[in-house]
Write an enzyme that holds these catalytic residues in place. Structure first.
Site, PDB file in Angstrom:
ATOM      1  N   LYS A 123      52.709  18.357  38.217  1.00  0.00           N
ATOM      2  CA  LYS A 123      52.872  17.634  39.484  1.00  0.00           C
ATOM      3  C   LYS A 123      51.974  16.397  39.468  1.00  0.00           C
ATOM      4  CE  LYS A 123      52.805  18.476  44.526  1.00  0.00           C
ATOM      5  NZ  LYS A 123      52.524  19.440  45.611  1.00  0.00           N
ATOM      6  N   SER A 139      56.232  19.995  49.204  1.00  0.00           N
ATOM      7  CA  SER A 139      56.090  18.759  48.478  1.00  0.00           C
ATOM      8  C   SER A 139      56.290  18.855  46.973  1.00  0.00           C
ATOM      9  CB  SER A 139      54.685  18.200  48.734  1.00  0.00           C
ATOM     10  OG  SER A 139      53.708  19.034  48.150  1.00  0.00           O
ATOM     11  N   SER A 142      54.049  24.124  50.198  1.00  0.00           N
ATOM     12  CA  SER A 142      54.575  23.181  49.201  1.00  0.00           C
ATOM     13  C   SER A 142      54.899  23.769  47.839  1.00  0.00           C
ATOM     14  CB  SER A 142      53.599  22.021  49.005  1.00  0.00           C
ATOM     15  OG  SER A 142      53.674  21.130  50.083  1.00  0.00           O
TER      16      SER A 142
END
Lengths: 492, 491
Positions: free
Chosen positions: B78, B158, B182
């Site tokens: 990420k 997210s 998330s």
């Protein structure tokens, strides 16, 4: 606790009392910064002592430096203050280029140290007790450099993140003298503890001074804060100037606006920096990157047990053990180095009980006097503690007179050498042979019949004879023996 | 040779150990899949050269018998994790082309254990979002589509890039972060497994901060076992993060297949929302039935402060974010938009650098912390947080081992479908997940079924502090019962 009244200021409408509270920022003596491993060394190339944490790189986290915690606790103990076993780090949010995180990590509601007090020495042997409100730990910001380019500002982050102790006094200070004495005493305590070097020129110790004025005994006036004063004498000047300014405004029918001001030492006046309306809303909240700071009483006790003797304790001991006057004792303990010098003189004396007090006089009057005159500090004194102790012992044991001792001191100061050997080799020993002294006394009496008559009428005039005898003996005659002989010969 | 990208991490590990294929082959297969899947926009930065170099290194180590637990396994990272010498942006314009000189603790542990980095994954800007639509690199496509529809759906957020890439078989697993859901919500939207471990289990050092007291890293993986394998490498105490906890990291994989017989599973009545779709209800009861069949005991429990969790979360998280994001000021790194004064430089940089959702949260956070509002908002929200935590503690004190809930109130939705007019519509996605962050507990999302349109749905299991093992054991039971779900390739 009630404040010690200070010098009132005269105004057109009568006397005014000044009320002062102070926030002292003291840089903590530690190898590395409060929340990072970067060095705290002063004077490195710009941005050479900077870690990723200090400049707030993304994802960086603060880790508390335990040494800074110990230093804060030690300082709290030195201020006779309450140590809080649990304290909290908060974020004080504001934008400025010297503050990379966009917030300063500080302590807001729960500081590491609570209330305490400091006793300060005033002129004439008086003292005043100033209350301490709190002490908390926080980060120092970086330094903006505005003089490197006509159009740009530069930033040096070396200082950024160095630990500061903010020491907040109660509004117990009543005039400029007390204000200066407070900072002087605080600096002395910090230096004894080794928790801050107290160097105001380097910015290790800075003062924010809150000043208000009121009619004696009246309600408190509106205060103004004078930021970042970096010398003790400027603190005195700033207090006077600001109090004077406020008195004039009030007496002219105006009101004081609460604001932040700056002291201009060149003009000797304070100037507005920002008003209350312009004050930041710092949006304090507990720093979620740091757990509350907790330690146990044993941690505090261990630090307490290892504290050095502090100026107040040392002063009391000097008075009790050597009969020093409170004033002399205060002078000696004011700086750790002076006290240490005196103590090493004591160390070298064989009869401390007899000569301790005399040694104090000599350290203060002869040595400090001379050092001051030449602008030198104790570390560069040409006369060592052992040499001074020898001089003092020579007086104490009656080998030389005080007057001769001054000459001897002069020789040791400029030429060095062992005082005892110097006394021998230069024939400075005091004459205690009564026969020899009597001979001189008789000669002088015989040569001055008029003075003899005057002295008989007015015994105080016998001093003239003492002087003459000492002079003709080259200062070496024992003054007590001279006195006794004169008295009996003159029949006074 | 079968398509190497279709293996689970555990299967690939076996193949590498037996030298059936090399890490370079495995890595190349994924790099090729990434290239073909650019329409998904899951990766914001591909690092093929680095990937191949790491793969060769892994192969050499495997050859010498020095393989670490993740030797040769290609992963996606990420973009919130700082990666040394590789651009790290948190998918925000404000970081521009920021290249860290340091590696986050979590990723450095993955590389220590031999994993291979394929590239950086898309996410909502600064992890603020539930659909990956706030990324400055644009939205991510969900590999799943509604049956008979060409509408591209969001992968959740997210960690949308992480979920999409794992579901589309572009990487064998991915790092992710979870502040309010998330990890778990995108996992549920993509039929992948995502676990947010206990707060303090993984180091936050080197992860771009959103809300420090809630942020926690975790993996998104193709199976419960894979998630367990990855978490073991990611977790651990870090002296650089004083909120990380110094307790040993267990062998999570050993919990896979462990009996759940006699475990007490709580079903919180407050999670039964008004107007909850029937298929979510069905999913939830299916999950309960599977666990019961495996020997667990189901009990109804009460978490009475649940309804305050979302409002409190949207005070605490923005408050911390408003302060955490103050460092992006154009002075030291990232984007700088000049102005006539330092104040203008700040304003121009931040106005240009932050997207609308980040700006909104910074403003909310600034507001709730400001003088006169702090007590009414921030302090009350912290009180609510304490009560939420206590709800869970009471529940666990009654012998409950874990709590079963739906992971999300719905399946994935279309890009641009939600939150356009009212941001709260988007925030409601996190209704089942935020409580877990507020309480600092571990939570896992596992795929459990599909809705009527063929979209995956997930169940969430919430565990006791540092009892991730129980979540893996229970997750495995659901995975075995529900089966695995693979999207039909359309990209």
């Amino acid at each position: 606790m009630t404040a010690t009244s200070g010098k009132l200021m005269k105004g057109a409408t009568g006397d005014w009392e000044v009320v002062i509270g102070m926030e002292i920022h003291a840089q903590v003596t530690s190898k590395s910064k409060l929340f990072s491993g970067a060095s705290t060394a002063f004077g490195g190339d710009p941005n050479s002592h900077v870690s990723l944490v200090d400049v707030a790189m993304p994802g960086m986290l603060p880790v508390i430096n335990e040494e800074c915690v110990r230093q804060a606790v030690r300082t709290g103990l030195g201020l006779n203050a309450k140590i809080n076993l649990r304290s909290v780090f908060d974020r004080k949010n504001y934008f400025y280029p010297d503050l990379p995180q966009g917030y300063q990590i500080s302590q807001y509601k729960d500081p590491i140290v609570g209330e305490g007090e400091v006793t300060v020495e005033l002129d004439g042997g008086k003292t005043a007790t100033i209350g301490i409100e709190r002490l908390h730990l926080e980060q120092d910001p970086g330094k903006m450099l505005h003089d490197q380019s006509p159009s740009l500002s530069y930033i040096d982050y070396n200082r950024c993140g160095v630990a500061l102790m903010e020491i907040v006094s109660k509004p117990d200070i009543r005039d400029a003298e007390q204000a200066k004495a407070y900072v002087t005493k605080l600096r002395s305590i910090l230096r004894y503890l080794g928790t801050c070097d107290g160097d105001m020129e380097k910015g290790s110790l800075r003062a924010d001074v809150n000043v208000s004025v009121r009619k004696p005994g009246g309600p408190l006036g509106t205060r103004c804060e004078i930021k970042n004063i970096n010398s003790i004498s400027f603190i005195g000047q700033a207090v006077e100037a600001e109090a004077r300014r406020q008195i004039e405004i009030i007496e002219d029918g105006g009101t004081i606006e609460q604001e932040t001001r700056r002291f201009d030492p060149d003009k000797g006046e304070t100037r507005s920096m920002r008003s209350k309306e312009e004050a930041h809303d710092y949006r304090y909240f507990p720093d979620p990157d740091l757990l509350p700071l907790e330690f146990d009483q044993a941690f505090v006790d261990a630090l307490k047990a290892a504290l050095p003797e502090l100026p107040d304790q040392k002063k009391a001991r000097f008075i009790a053990d050597f009969g020093l006057s409170p004033y002399d004792a205060s002078v000696l303990v004011a700086e750790r180095e002076s006290a240490a010098f005196y103590e090493s003189v004591l160390e070298a004396l064989s009869d401390r009980g007899r000569d301790g007090k005399l040694a104090a006089n000599w350290v203060i009057n002869e040595l400090f006097g001379r050092l001051n005159k030449e602008g030198r500090d104790i570390a560069s004194s040409p006369v060592s503690s052992a040499q001074l102790a020898a001089i003092v012992a020579l007086i104490g044991e009656g080998t030389i007179s005080g007057k001769i001792a001054k000459d001897l001191f002069e020789i040791v100061w400029s030429e060095g050498g062992d005082p005892r050997e110097l006394v021998e080799s230069r024939g400075m020993k005091q004459v205690t042979d009564l026969g020899a002294i009597e001979k001189v006394v008789d000669e002088i009496i015989a040569a001055n019949p008029d003075k003899v008559a005057q002295a008989k009428a007015k015994p105080q005039l016998a001093g003239w004879f003492v002087g003459q005898v000492m002079k003709s003996s080259g200062g070496k005659a024992n003054p007590q023996a001279v006195n006794d002989l004169l008295k009996s010969k003159l029949g006074i | 040779m079968t398509d190497l990208t279709s293996l689970t991490l555990a299967e690939a590990r076996k193949g590498l150990a037996s030298k059936t294929f090399t890490s370079l082959e495995l890595t190349d297969a994924h790099l090729k899949a990434m290239e073909e899947a650019r329409a998904l926009n899951a990766f914001v930065m591909e690092t093929p050269d680095q990937a191949r170099a790491m793969a060769r290194e892994a192969d050499a180590r495997i050859g010498k018998g020095e393989a670490g637990p993740l030797a040769g396994i290609p992963l996606g990272i990420k973009d919130l994790f700082a990666t040394k010498d590789v651009r790290t942006t948190a998918c925000s314009k404000i970081l521009g082309n920021f290249v860290p000189t340091y590696e986050s603790t979590v990723t450095s542990q993955l590389w220590r254990d031999g994993a291979v980095m394929l590239g950086k994954l898309n996410n909502d800007e600064f992890a603020m979002g539930s659909s990956n639509e706030t990324s400055c690199f644009g939205p991510v496509g969900n590999p799943w589509r509604r049956e008979g529809s060409n509408t591209t759906l969001v992968p959740g957020g997210s960690s949308g890039g992480s979920a999409s890439a794992v579901a589309a078989l572009l990487c064998m697993g991915a790092t992710a972060t979870d502040t309010g859901g998330s990890i778990r919500q995108p996992a549920a939207f993509t039929a992948t497994v995502g676990i947010k471990p206990t707060y303090g289990r993984c180091s936050r050092w080197g992860i771009v901060a959103f809300a420090s007291s809630l942020d926690q890293a975790g993996p998104i993986a193709r199976s419960t076992r894979d998630a367990a394998i990855l978490l073991r490498s990611m977790a651990g105490h870090d002296p650089k993060d004083t909120t990380s906890v110094d307790i040993p990291v267990p062998d999570y994989e050993a919990a896979i297949g462990r009996s759940v017989k006699g475990m007490k599973i709580g079903i919180p009545r407050e999670y039964r929302l008004d107007g909850m779709p029937a298929e979510i209800e069905k999913l939830w009861s299916d999950g309960a039935d599977w666990l019961k069949a495996a020997g667990a005991e189901l009990v109804e429990v009460s978490l009475p402060h649940t309804k305050y969790a979302l409002p409190a979360y949207y005070i605490v998280a923005p408050a911390e974010a408003s302060s955490n994001l103050a460092r992006y000021d154009g002075v030291r790194y990232g984007l700088r938009v000049s102005g006539k004064s330092i104040g203008e430089l700040y304003e121009n940089t931040r106005a240009e650098g932050f997207g609308p959702e980040v700006r909104r949260r910074v403003m909310i956070g600034t507001y709730v912390l400001s003088a006169g509002y702090y007590d009414a908002y921030y302090i009350r929200a912290q009180k609510v947080r304490t009560l939420i935590k206590r709800d869970f503690e009471d529940c666990f004190a009654k012998g409950v081992n874990a709590i079963l809930t739906p992971a999300t109130p719905s399946a994935a939705f279309g890009i641009g479908e939600k939150g356009g007019a009212d941001p709260v519509e988007m925030y409601l996605n996190d209704i089942f997940t935020v409580t877990v962050n507020m309480a600092g507990l571990p939570g896992i999302a596992v795929p459990a079924g599909k809705d009527s349109q063929g979209l995956p749905l997930g169940l969430q299991l919430i565990g006791r502090p540092f009892d991730e093992e129980t979540l893996f054991s229970l997750g495995e039971v659901i995975e075995q019962a529900a089966g695995r779900f693979t999207p039909v390739r359309w990209w």
